[in-house]
Write a protein that holds these residues in place. Structure first.
Motif, PDB file in Angstrom:
ATOM      1  N   ARG A   6      23.829 -32.954 -60.915  1.00  0.00           N
ATOM      2  CA  ARG A   6      24.674 -33.975 -61.029  1.00  0.00           C
ATOM      3  C   ARG A   6      25.547 -34.453 -59.882  1.00  0.00           C
ATOM      4  NH1 ARG A   6      29.908 -32.909 -61.976  1.00  0.00           N
ATOM      5  NH2 ARG A   6      30.466 -30.543 -62.602  1.00  0.00           N
ATOM      6  N   ALA A   7      25.819 -35.530 -59.674  1.00  0.00           N
ATOM      7  CA  ALA A   7      26.449 -36.265 -58.367  1.00  0.00           C
ATOM      8  C   ALA A   7      27.620 -35.558 -58.207  1.00  0.00           C
ATOM      9  CB  ALA A   7      26.808 -37.612 -58.555  1.00  0.00           C
ATOM     10  N   GLY A   8      28.253 -35.011 -57.196  1.00  0.00           N
ATOM     11  CA  GLY A   8      29.430 -34.343 -56.943  1.00  0.00           C
ATOM     12  C   GLY A   8      29.393 -32.828 -57.320  1.00  0.00           C
ATOM     13  N   GLU A   9      28.601 -32.388 -57.705  1.00  0.00           N
ATOM     14  CA  GLU A   9      28.522 -30.909 -58.045  1.00  0.00           C
ATOM     15  C   GLU A   9      27.788 -30.104 -56.687  1.00  0.00           C
ATOM     16  OE1 GLU A   9      26.267 -28.029 -61.301  1.00  0.00           O
ATOM     17  OE2 GLU A   9      25.506 -29.997 -60.794  1.00  0.00           O
ATOM     18  N   THR A  10      28.433 -28.847 -56.412  1.00  0.00           N
ATOM     19  CA  THR A  10      27.984 -28.206 -55.529  1.00  0.00           C
ATOM     20  C   THR A  10      27.852 -26.311 -55.935  1.00  0.00           C
ATOM     21  OG1 THR A  10      30.384 -27.628 -54.815  1.00  0.00           O
ATOM     22  CG2 THR A  10      28.983 -29.530 -53.730  1.00  0.00           C
ATOM     23  N   TYR A  11      26.986 -25.883 -55.345  1.00  0.00           N
ATOM     24  CA  TYR A  11      26.993 -24.410 -55.755  1.00  0.00           C
ATOM     25  C   TYR A  11      26.738 -23.663 -54.337  1.00  0.00           C
ATOM     26  CZ  TYR A  11      25.671 -20.280 -58.043  1.00  0.00           C
ATOM     27  OH  TYR A  11      25.606 -18.847 -58.433  1.00  0.00           O
ATOM     28  N   LEU A  12      27.477 -22.645 -54.212  1.00  0.00           N
ATOM     29  CA  LEU A  12      27.429 -22.025 -52.986  1.00  0.00           C
ATOM     30  C   LEU A  12      26.773 -20.701 -53.231  1.00  0.00           C
ATOM     31  CD1 LEU A  12      27.975 -22.070 -49.695  1.00  0.00           C
ATOM     32  CD2 LEU A  12      30.190 -21.226 -50.140  1.00  0.00           C
ATOM     33  N   LEU A  13      25.669 -20.331 -52.413  1.00  0.00           N
ATOM     34  CA  LEU A  13      24.554 -19.322 -52.731  1.00  0.00           C
ATOM     35  C   LEU A  13      24.702 -18.425 -51.415  1.00  0.00           C
ATOM     36  CD1 LEU A  13      22.540 -17.988 -54.596  1.00  0.00           C
ATOM     37  CD2 LEU A  13      20.845 -19.329 -53.427  1.00  0.00           C
ATOM     38  N   TYR A  14      25.102 -16.837 -51.723  1.00  0.00           N
ATOM     39  CA  TYR A  14      24.872 -16.155 -50.503  1.00  0.00           C
ATOM     40  C   TYR A  14      23.713 -15.212 -50.777  1.00  0.00           C
ATOM     41  CZ  TYR A  14      29.635 -17.512 -49.574  1.00  0.00           C
ATOM     42  OH  TYR A  14      30.827 -18.222 -49.469  1.00  0.00           O
ATOM     43  N   PRO A  15      22.534 -15.514 -50.063  1.00  0.00           N
ATOM     44  CA  PRO A  15      21.408 -14.756 -50.137  1.00  0.00           C
ATOM     45  C   PRO A  15      21.247 -13.367 -50.053  1.00  0.00           C
ATOM     46  CG  PRO A  15      20.959 -17.060 -48.638  1.00  0.00           C
ATOM     47  CD  PRO A  15      22.284 -16.779 -49.132  1.00  0.00           C
ATOM     48  N   GLY A  16      22.214 -13.077 -49.189  1.00  0.00           N
ATOM     49  CA  GLY A  16      22.068 -11.636 -48.690  1.00  0.00           C
ATOM     50  C   GLY A  16      20.974 -11.147 -47.970  1.00  0.00           C
ATOM     51  N   ASP A  17      20.157 -11.856 -47.355  1.00  0.00           N
ATOM     52  CA  ASP A  17      18.837 -11.507 -46.803  1.00  0.00           C
ATOM     53  C   ASP A  17      18.744 -12.119 -45.355  1.00  0.00           C
ATOM     54  OD1 ASP A  17      16.341 -11.322 -45.818  1.00  0.00           O
ATOM     55  OD2 ASP A  17      15.438 -11.800 -47.822  1.00  0.00           O
ATOM     56  N   LYS A  18      18.489 -11.161 -44.354  1.00  0.00           N
ATOM     57  CA  LYS A  18      18.446 -11.566 -42.857  1.00  0.00           C
ATOM     58  C   LYS A  18      17.772 -12.823 -42.567  1.00  0.00           C
ATOM     59  CE  LYS A  18      20.767  -7.562 -41.368  1.00  0.00           C
ATOM     60  NZ  LYS A  18      21.029  -6.951 -40.043  1.00  0.00           N
ATOM     61  N   ALA A  19      16.389 -12.991 -43.464  1.00  0.00           N
ATOM     62  CA  ALA A  19      15.569 -14.157 -43.316  1.00  0.00           C
ATOM     63  C   ALA A  19      15.890 -15.343 -43.451  1.00  0.00           C
ATOM     64  CB  ALA A  19      14.381 -13.762 -44.234  1.00  0.00           C
ATOM     65  N   PHE A  20      17.410 -15.529 -44.216  1.00  0.00           N
ATOM     66  CA  PHE A  20      18.044 -16.599 -44.561  1.00  0.00           C
ATOM     67  C   PHE A  20      19.462 -16.957 -43.870  1.00  0.00           C
ATOM     68  CE2 PHE A  20      15.531 -15.400 -48.328  1.00  0.00           C
ATOM     69  CZ  PHE A  20      14.654 -16.166 -48.064  1.00  0.00           C
ATOM     70  N   PRO A  21      20.035 -17.986 -43.752  1.00  0.00           N
ATOM     71  CA  PRO A  21      21.482 -18.280 -43.114  1.00  0.00           C
ATOM     72  C   PRO A  21      22.107 -17.516 -44.269  1.00  0.00           C
ATOM     73  CG  PRO A  21      20.081 -20.440 -43.240  1.00  0.00           C
ATOM     74  CD  PRO A  21      19.414 -19.444 -44.066  1.00  0.00           C
ATOM     75  N   ASN A  22      23.514 -17.235 -43.845  1.00  0.00           N
ATOM     76  CA  ASN A  22      24.540 -16.733 -44.593  1.00  0.00           C
ATOM     77  C   ASN A  22      24.952 -17.453 -45.824  1.00  0.00           C
ATOM     78  OD1 ASN A  22      24.659 -14.447 -42.692  1.00  0.00           O
ATOM     79  ND2 ASN A  22      26.336 -15.465 -41.745  1.00  0.00           N
ATOM     80  N   ARG A  23      24.881 -18.765 -45.754  1.00  0.00           N
ATOM     81  CA  ARG A  23      25.207 -19.549 -47.050  1.00  0.00           C
ATOM     82  C   ARG A  23      24.133 -20.452 -46.995  1.00  0.00           C
ATOM     83  NH1 ARG A  23      28.701 -18.856 -43.025  1.00  0.00           N
ATOM     84  NH2 ARG A  23      30.711 -17.750 -43.623  1.00  0.00           N
ATOM     85  N   ILE A  24      23.975 -20.836 -48.304  1.00  0.00           N
ATOM     86  CA  ILE A  24      22.879 -22.014 -48.852  1.00  0.00           C
ATOM     87  C   ILE A  24      23.770 -22.889 -49.734  1.00  0.00           C
ATOM     88  CG2 ILE A  24      20.881 -22.528 -49.968  1.00  0.00           C
ATOM     89  CD1 ILE A  24      20.318 -20.824 -47.338  1.00  0.00           C
ATOM     90  N   LEU A  25      24.126 -23.988 -49.394  1.00  0.00           N
ATOM     91  CA  LEU A  25      24.772 -25.058 -50.386  1.00  0.00           C
ATOM     92  C   LEU A  25      23.886 -25.839 -51.034  1.00  0.00           C
ATOM     93  CD1 LEU A  25      27.642 -25.596 -51.293  1.00  0.00           C
ATOM     94  CD2 LEU A  25      27.563 -27.584 -49.792  1.00  0.00           C
ATOM     95  N   LEU A  26      23.996 -25.731 -52.284  1.00  0.00           N
ATOM     96  CA  LEU A  26      23.163 -26.776 -53.187  1.00  0.00           C
ATOM     97  C   LEU A  26      24.182 -27.834 -53.391  1.00  0.00           C
ATOM     98  CD1 LEU A  26      21.604 -24.250 -55.850  1.00  0.00           C
ATOM     99  CD2 LEU A  26      20.841 -24.910 -53.342  1.00  0.00           C
ATOM    100  N   PHE A  27      23.828 -29.116 -53.357  1.00  0.00           N
ATOM    101  CA  PHE A  27      24.705 -30.235 -53.718  1.00  0.00           C
ATOM    102  C   PHE A  27      23.871 -31.281 -54.443  1.00  0.00           C
ATOM    103  CE2 PHE A  27      23.246 -31.375 -49.351  1.00  0.00           C
ATOM    104  CZ  PHE A  27      22.752 -32.861 -49.430  1.00  0.00           C
ATOM    105  N   GLY A  28      24.530 -31.730 -55.676  1.00  0.00           N
ATOM    106  CA  GLY A  28      23.785 -32.671 -56.470  1.00  0.00           C
ATOM    107  C   GLY A  28      23.977 -33.938 -55.931  1.00  0.00           C
ATOM    108  N   LEU A  29      22.674 -34.774 -56.249  1.00  0.00           N
ATOM    109  CA  LEU A  29      22.532 -36.157 -55.948  1.00  0.00           C
ATOM    110  C   LEU A  29      22.606 -36.992 -57.062  1.00  0.00           C
ATOM    111  CD1 LEU A  29      19.695 -35.615 -53.243  1.00  0.00           C
ATOM    112  CD2 LEU A  29      22.081 -35.750 -52.850  1.00  0.00           C
ATOM    113  N   GLY A  30      22.637 -36.489 -58.288  1.00  0.00           N
ATOM    114  CA  GLY A  30      22.656 -37.396 -59.502  1.00  0.00           C
ATOM    115  C   GLY A  30      21.201 -37.653 -59.659  1.00  0.00           C
ATOM    116  N   ASP A  31      21.459 -38.849 -60.505  1.00  0.00           N
ATOM    117  CA  ASP A  31      19.818 -39.510 -60.950  1.00  0.00           C
ATOM    118  C   ASP A  31      19.241 -40.256 -59.909  1.00  0.00           C
ATOM    119  OD1 ASP A  31      20.232 -38.537 -63.627  1.00  0.00           O
ATOM    120  OD2 ASP A  31      21.652 -40.310 -63.952  1.00  0.00           O
TER     121      ASP A  31
END
Length: 140
Positions: free
Chosen positions: A56-81
């Protein structure tokens, strides 16, 4: 602040954070950007399945994958409909993403732009310009 436009792959850069925008429809279908790595899609699918992020618009979720193959942080951000998405909603989504990442120690950010088929008025150059302007205004 330095803003660069690179044509490298999303995960080929050494950014400390990657921001991925998702429409509500993409979350329901568990649809990912084509350049999203497989190991990461399983981690994000878990977030989707738990309904911790709905897109949904305005929503964010910060993910810490804990794997060296990925960046330290992955931010999911909502775009809505998708059907209601426009440039103003895009600017707002980038601003919310910026505010959320400003609360972290991320020193560099790579943003995945919504794809050309994501919404009818998509223009990649305009998306970069509008996104950069939103980031700068947000951090002013």
């Amino acid at each position: 602040m330095k803003i660069s436009i690179l044509k490298k792959g999303l995960f080929d850069q050494k950014a400390s954070a990657v921001a991925l925008g998702f429409f509500k429809e993409d979350v329901k279908k568990k649809s990912f950007p084509s350049n999203c790595k497989k190991g990461l899609t399983s981690k994000i699918t878990t977030v989707f399945s738990q309904k911790d992020f709905t897109g949904r618009a305005g929503e964010t979720y910060l993910l810490y994958p804990g794997d060296k193959a990925f960046p330290n942080r992955i931010l999911l951000f909502g775009l809505g409909d998708k059907k209601k998405f426009d440039w103003e909603k895009y600017r707002q989504a980038v601003a919310r993403m910026t505010k959320r990442l400003d609360k972290t120690e991320a020193s560099s950010i790579t943003i995945a732009l919504p794809g050309e088929k994501s919404w009818s008025d998509f223009n990649p150059l305009k998306a970069v310009r509008e996104g950069a302007q939103s980031i700068l205004l947000c951090r002013y």
